[in-house]
Design an enzyme around this catalytic site. Structure first.
Site, PDB file in Angstrom:
ATOM      1  N   HIS A  71       0.821  -1.277   0.240  1.00  0.00           N
ATOM      2  CA  HIS A  71      -0.034  -0.167  -0.178  1.00  0.00           C
ATOM      3  C   HIS A  71       0.818   1.385  -0.046  1.00  0.00           C
ATOM      4  O   HIS A  71       2.088   1.245   0.232  1.00  0.00           O
ATOM      5  CB  HIS A  71      -0.982   0.111   1.440  1.00  0.00           C
ATOM      6  CG  HIS A  71      -2.118  -0.865   1.148  1.00  0.00           C
ATOM      7  ND1 HIS A  71      -2.010  -2.355   1.383  1.00  0.00           N
ATOM      8  CD2 HIS A  71      -3.415  -0.725   0.875  1.00  0.00           C
ATOM      9  CE1 HIS A  71      -3.188  -2.872   1.251  1.00  0.00           C
ATOM     10  NE2 HIS A  71      -3.982  -2.040   0.891  1.00  0.00           N
ATOM     11  N   LYS A  95      -0.553   4.602   4.761  1.00  0.00           N
ATOM     12  CA  LYS A  95      -1.731   3.824   5.246  1.00  0.00           C
ATOM     13  C   LYS A  95      -1.393   3.549   6.634  1.00  0.00           C
ATOM     14  O   LYS A  95      -0.128   3.455   6.951  1.00  0.00           O
ATOM     15  CB  LYS A  95      -1.612   2.441   4.567  1.00  0.00           C
ATOM     16  CG  LYS A  95      -2.794   1.703   5.083  1.00  0.00           C
ATOM     17  CD  LYS A  95      -2.913   0.347   4.096  1.00  0.00           C
ATOM     18  CE  LYS A  95      -3.993  -0.479   4.628  1.00  0.00           C
ATOM     19  NZ  LYS A  95      -5.328  -0.057   4.793  1.00  0.00           N
TER      20      LYS A  95
END
Length: 245
Positions: free
Chosen positions: A134, A138
């Site tokens: 990600h 995040k």
């Protein structure tokens, strides 16, 4: 039929602002409240919101959902990092108040299918690991999608996964473990949301992979969740339930 009145909590973020634009373009939904940092959740009740989308942070979501339940507002939670204790609390409160809570670890339809395919494969292989990647901002690791995937995979198995005999010469090299499945979390600039599940058997491997290249891929699933939450009683986890319905 009148449009469903929707509020967005976390409307100032990248996901929240995109969600607001998408909701405004939907004929059957009416955006009545944008809640950003510093705003009171009371504005949702004052605006007559029937459904609220939460795309805030793991730290804020539990209090937000309890407020929504207490005020009779159905909630769709796109924030990951909700733990088992909070889920149990939501389930009790939702049942008592008759207000629905829909936890969606991933709104991307392709990601939901990836999880479903991984669950189908899990019964046929002796080992499996998950790699999820990600963007660097995040807030939680591992991702809610990877944890949900591991849970779905474990649910279909009658026995334990095989355990490799490797020894860590550096702590953490083998990742974390959930439901007997190793999960490796990468946080890399330029990424959005990516996951692959790698299965291994005698003489073969199978890789199931999904890549979210832009946040627009989350919008169809988000709209589906907003439209379905009122018909999914109590607590529901996973967008696949809306697909099945």
């Amino acid at each position: 039929m009148p449009a469903t009145k929707v509020g967005v909590i976390g409307a100032g973020g990248r996901m929240g602002s995109q969600a607001c634009r998408t909701i405004e373009e939907a004929d059957d939904l009416e955006l009545v409240a944008r809640v950003v940092r510093g705003h009171s959740l009371e504005m949702l009740a004052e605006a007559g919101a029937q459904v609220a989308l939460d795309v805030t942070t793991p730290e804020a979501v539990a209090g937000n959902v309890r407020f929504l339940i207490d005020h009779g507002i159905h909630s769709v939670v796109g924030t990951t990092g909700v733990d088992a204790e909070d889920l149990a609390s939501f389930e009790r409160a939702a049942g008592e108040r008759g207000t629905n809570v829909f936890i969606v670890p991933n709104f991307a339809l392709g990601a939901v299918l990836m999880m479903r395919f991984a669950a189908a494969a899990a019964a046929h292989f002796e080992s499996a690991e998950i790699i999820e990647r990600h963007h660097v901002n995040k807030l939680d690791a591992p991702s809610g999608t990877s944890l949900r995937t591991a849970w779905l995979m474990d649910e279909v198995r009658s026995g334990a996964w095989s355990k490799p005999g490797s020894r860590e010469s550096l702590a953490g090299a083998r990742g974390a473990e959930s439901q007997g499945v190793r999960i490796h979390s990468l946080r890399v600039a330029g990424s959005v949301a990516h996951q692959e599940v790698i299965f291994g058997g005698a003489g073969e491997t199978l890789t199931i992979r999904h890549d979210s290249l832009d946040r627009t891929c989350f919008m169809a699933g988000m709209l589906l969740a907003l439209r379905k939450v009122s018909s999914l009683p109590g607590l529901t986890v996973g967008l696949e339930h809306a697909l099945d319905e």
